[in-house]
Design a protein around this motif. Structure first.
Motif, PDB file in Angstrom:
ATOM      1  N   GLY A  86      34.047  24.974  -5.964  1.00 13.94           N
ATOM      2  CA  GLY A  86      33.561  24.582  -7.294  1.00 13.94           C
ATOM      3  C   GLY A  86      33.561  23.038  -6.302  1.00 13.94           C
ATOM      4  O   GLY A  86      34.953  22.771  -6.272  1.00 13.94           O
ATOM      5  N   ILE A  87      32.300  22.383  -6.287  1.00 14.66           N
ATOM      6  CA  ILE A  87      32.706  21.372  -5.111  1.00 14.66           C
ATOM      7  C   ILE A  87      32.217  19.938  -6.765  1.00 14.66           C
ATOM      8  O   ILE A  87      31.144  19.754  -7.017  1.00 14.66           O
ATOM      9  CB  ILE A  87      30.880  20.690  -4.463  1.00 14.66           C
ATOM     10  CG1 ILE A  87      31.424  22.446  -3.455  1.00 14.66           C
ATOM     11  CG2 ILE A  87      31.754  19.448  -3.834  1.00 14.66           C
ATOM     12  CD1 ILE A  87      33.123  21.610  -2.691  1.00 14.66           C
ATOM     13  N   ASN A  88      32.781  18.777  -7.046  1.00 17.22           N
ATOM     14  CA  ASN A  88      32.530  17.457  -7.328  1.00 17.22           C
ATOM     15  C   ASN A  88      31.667  16.842  -6.692  1.00 17.22           C
ATOM     16  O   ASN A  88      32.243  15.979  -5.914  1.00 17.22           O
ATOM     17  CB  ASN A  88      34.032  16.867  -8.320  1.00 17.22           C
ATOM     18  CG  ASN A  88      33.523  15.676  -8.831  1.00 17.22           C
ATOM     19  OD1 ASN A  88      32.635  15.431  -8.936  1.00 17.22           O
ATOM     20  ND2 ASN A  88      34.849  15.402  -9.281  1.00 17.22           N
ATOM     21  N   VAL A  89      30.041  16.324  -7.005  1.00 20.22           N
ATOM     22  CA  VAL A  89      29.074  16.027  -6.376  1.00 20.22           C
ATOM     23  C   VAL A  89      29.464  14.466  -6.653  1.00 20.22           C
ATOM     24  O   VAL A  89      29.377  13.626  -5.519  1.00 20.22           O
ATOM     25  CB  VAL A  89      27.978  16.304  -6.794  1.00 20.22           C
ATOM     26  CG1 VAL A  89      27.672  17.583  -6.632  1.00 20.22           C
ATOM     27  CG2 VAL A  89      27.982  15.873  -8.417  1.00 20.22           C
ATOM     28  N   PHE A  90      30.155  14.165  -7.676  1.00 15.49           N
ATOM     29  CA  PHE A  90      31.175  12.712  -7.666  1.00 15.49           C
ATOM     30  C   PHE A  90      31.801  12.289  -6.626  1.00 15.49           C
ATOM     31  O   PHE A  90      31.955  11.116  -6.217  1.00 15.49           O
ATOM     32  CB  PHE A  90      31.204  12.254  -8.700  1.00 15.49           C
ATOM     33  CG  PHE A  90      29.780  12.444  -9.961  1.00 15.49           C
ATOM     34  CD1 PHE A  90      29.087  11.182  -9.820  1.00 15.49           C
ATOM     35  CD2 PHE A  90      29.987  13.258 -10.377  1.00 15.49           C
ATOM     36  CE1 PHE A  90      27.746  11.420 -10.539  1.00 15.49           C
ATOM     37  CE2 PHE A  90      28.642  13.990 -11.245  1.00 15.49           C
ATOM     38  CZ  PHE A  90      28.113  12.900 -11.802  1.00 15.49           C
ATOM     39  N   CYS A  91      32.460  12.789  -5.540  1.00 13.02           N
ATOM     40  CA  CYS A  91      33.446  12.879  -4.482  1.00 13.02           C
ATOM     41  C   CYS A  91      32.535  12.652  -3.062  1.00 13.02           C
ATOM     42  O   CYS A  91      32.951  12.717  -2.564  1.00 13.02           O
ATOM     43  CB  CYS A  91      34.818  13.457  -4.551  1.00 13.02           C
ATOM     44  SG  CYS A  91      35.598  13.402  -6.321  1.00 13.02           S
ATOM     45  N   LEU A  92      31.216  12.958  -3.000  1.00 20.64           N
ATOM     46  CA  LEU A  92      30.545  13.407  -2.136  1.00 20.64           C
ATOM     47  C   LEU A  92      30.124  11.282  -1.531  1.00 20.64           C
ATOM     48  O   LEU A  92      29.605  10.894  -2.747  1.00 20.64           O
ATOM     49  CB  LEU A  92      29.262  14.140  -1.985  1.00 20.64           C
ATOM     50  CG  LEU A  92      30.139  15.494  -2.439  1.00 20.64           C
ATOM     51  CD1 LEU A  92      29.313  16.276  -2.351  1.00 20.64           C
ATOM     52  CD2 LEU A  92      30.739  16.295  -0.966  1.00 20.64           C
ATOM     53  N   ARG A  93      30.206  10.943  -0.356  1.00 22.34           N
ATOM     54  CA  ARG A  93      29.755  10.274  -0.086  1.00 22.34           C
ATOM     55  C   ARG A  93      28.044  10.296   0.378  1.00 22.34           C
ATOM     56  O   ARG A  93      27.845  11.081   0.673  1.00 22.34           O
ATOM     57  CB  ARG A  93      30.820   9.640   1.098  1.00 22.34           C
ATOM     58  CG  ARG A  93      29.725   8.245   1.978  1.00 22.34           C
ATOM     59  CD  ARG A  93      30.311   7.694   3.346  1.00 22.34           C
ATOM     60  NE  ARG A  93      32.189   7.332   2.600  1.00 22.34           N
ATOM     61  CZ  ARG A  93      32.822   7.931   3.429  1.00 22.34           C
ATOM     62  NH1 ARG A  93      32.832   7.593   4.871  1.00 22.34           N
ATOM     63  NH2 ARG A  93      33.746   7.712   3.074  1.00 22.34           N
ATOM     64  N   ASP A  94      27.075   9.173  -0.880  1.00 21.49           N
ATOM     65  CA  ASP A  94      25.982   9.339   0.157  1.00 21.49           C
ATOM     66  C   ASP A  94      25.332   9.841  -0.685  1.00 21.49           C
ATOM     67  O   ASP A  94      23.791  11.130   0.034  1.00 21.49           O
ATOM     68  CB  ASP A  94      25.266   8.959   1.666  1.00 21.49           C
ATOM     69  CG  ASP A  94      26.476   8.391   2.509  1.00 21.49           C
ATOM     70  OD1 ASP A  94      25.761   6.208   1.035  1.00 21.49           O
ATOM     71  OD2 ASP A  94      26.194   7.774   3.119  1.00 21.49           O
ATOM     72  N   PHE A  95      25.490  10.755  -1.593  1.00 22.27           N
ATOM     73  CA  PHE A  95      25.087  12.338  -2.528  1.00 22.27           C
ATOM     74  C   PHE A  95      24.359  11.588  -3.192  1.00 22.27           C
ATOM     75  O   PHE A  95      24.708  10.544  -4.262  1.00 22.27           O
ATOM     76  CB  PHE A  95      25.783  12.973  -2.378  1.00 22.27           C
ATOM     77  CG  PHE A  95      25.585  14.629  -3.395  1.00 22.27           C
ATOM     78  CD1 PHE A  95      25.181  15.590  -2.414  1.00 22.27           C
ATOM     79  CD2 PHE A  95      25.202  14.241  -4.420  1.00 22.27           C
ATOM     80  CE1 PHE A  95      24.859  16.147  -3.100  1.00 22.27           C
ATOM     81  CE2 PHE A  95      24.521  15.876  -5.125  1.00 22.27           C
ATOM     82  CZ  PHE A  95      24.643  16.891  -4.044  1.00 22.27           C
ATOM     83  N   ASP A  96      23.112  11.950  -3.861  1.00 23.12           N
ATOM     84  CA  ASP A  96      22.663  11.646  -5.390  1.00 23.12           C
ATOM     85  C   ASP A  96      22.506  12.840  -5.954  1.00 23.12           C
ATOM     86  O   ASP A  96      21.473  13.655  -5.639  1.00 23.12           O
ATOM     87  CB  ASP A  96      21.437  11.192  -5.006  1.00 23.12           C
ATOM     88  CG  ASP A  96      20.406  10.562  -6.331  1.00 23.12           C
ATOM     89  OD1 ASP A  96      20.929  10.048  -7.243  1.00 23.12           O
ATOM     90  OD2 ASP A  96      18.817  10.657  -6.439  1.00 23.12           O
ATOM     91  N   PRO A  97      23.033  12.753  -7.206  1.00 24.69           N
ATOM     92  CA  PRO A  97      23.244  14.711  -7.863  1.00 24.69           C
ATOM     93  C   PRO A  97      22.109  14.325  -8.988  1.00 24.69           C
ATOM     94  O   PRO A  97      22.297  15.212  -9.890  1.00 24.69           O
ATOM     95  CB  PRO A  97      24.930  14.643  -8.276  1.00 24.69           C
ATOM     96  CG  PRO A  97      24.743  12.778  -8.993  1.00 24.69           C
ATOM     97  CD  PRO A  97      23.955  11.672  -7.469  1.00 24.69           C
TER      98      PRO A  97
END
Length: 77
Positions: free
Chosen positions: A52-63
Motif C-alpha cells: 500500500g503506497i501513500n501517493v502523497f509521498c511520491l515526487r511529481d505524482f498527480d493523484p
C-alpha cells in the motif's frame, strides 16, 4: 494509499530513514519515516505480495486520477 504489486515498486532513497512497526500477528509491516513520522507504505498481512503506497509521498505524482473510496476504519479487519 494505492495497492501496487511488489514487483512494480522500487524504493529509490530513504531506506535508512525508515522504521518498521508490526502489531497483533506481527505479519503486516508498516513503515514510517524516523525523521518526520510520515507513513509512506505498508505490506499487508492478507496480500503480502502487494504494498500500500501513500501517493502523497511520491515526487511529481498527480493523484487526481486515482478513485477515492470512503472507508470506516472500525470496520476494517
Amino acid at each position: 494509499m494505492v495497492k501496487v504489486h511488489e514487483s512494480r515498486f522500487t524504493l529509490l532513497s530513504g531506506n535508512d530513514a525508515l522504521a518498521e512497526y508490526r502489531f497483533h500477528t506481527m505479519t503486516a509491516r508498516h513503515f514510517f519515516c524516523r525523521q518526520c513520522g510520515i507513513y509512506p507504505f505498508h505490506r499487508k498481512r492478507v496480500t503480502p505480495d502487494f504494498l500500500g503506497i501513500n501517493v502523497f509521498c511520491l515526487r511529481d505524482f498527480d493523484p487526481a486520477g486515482i478513485p477515492v473510496r470512503r472507508t470506516v476504519g472500525a470496520a476494517m479487519k
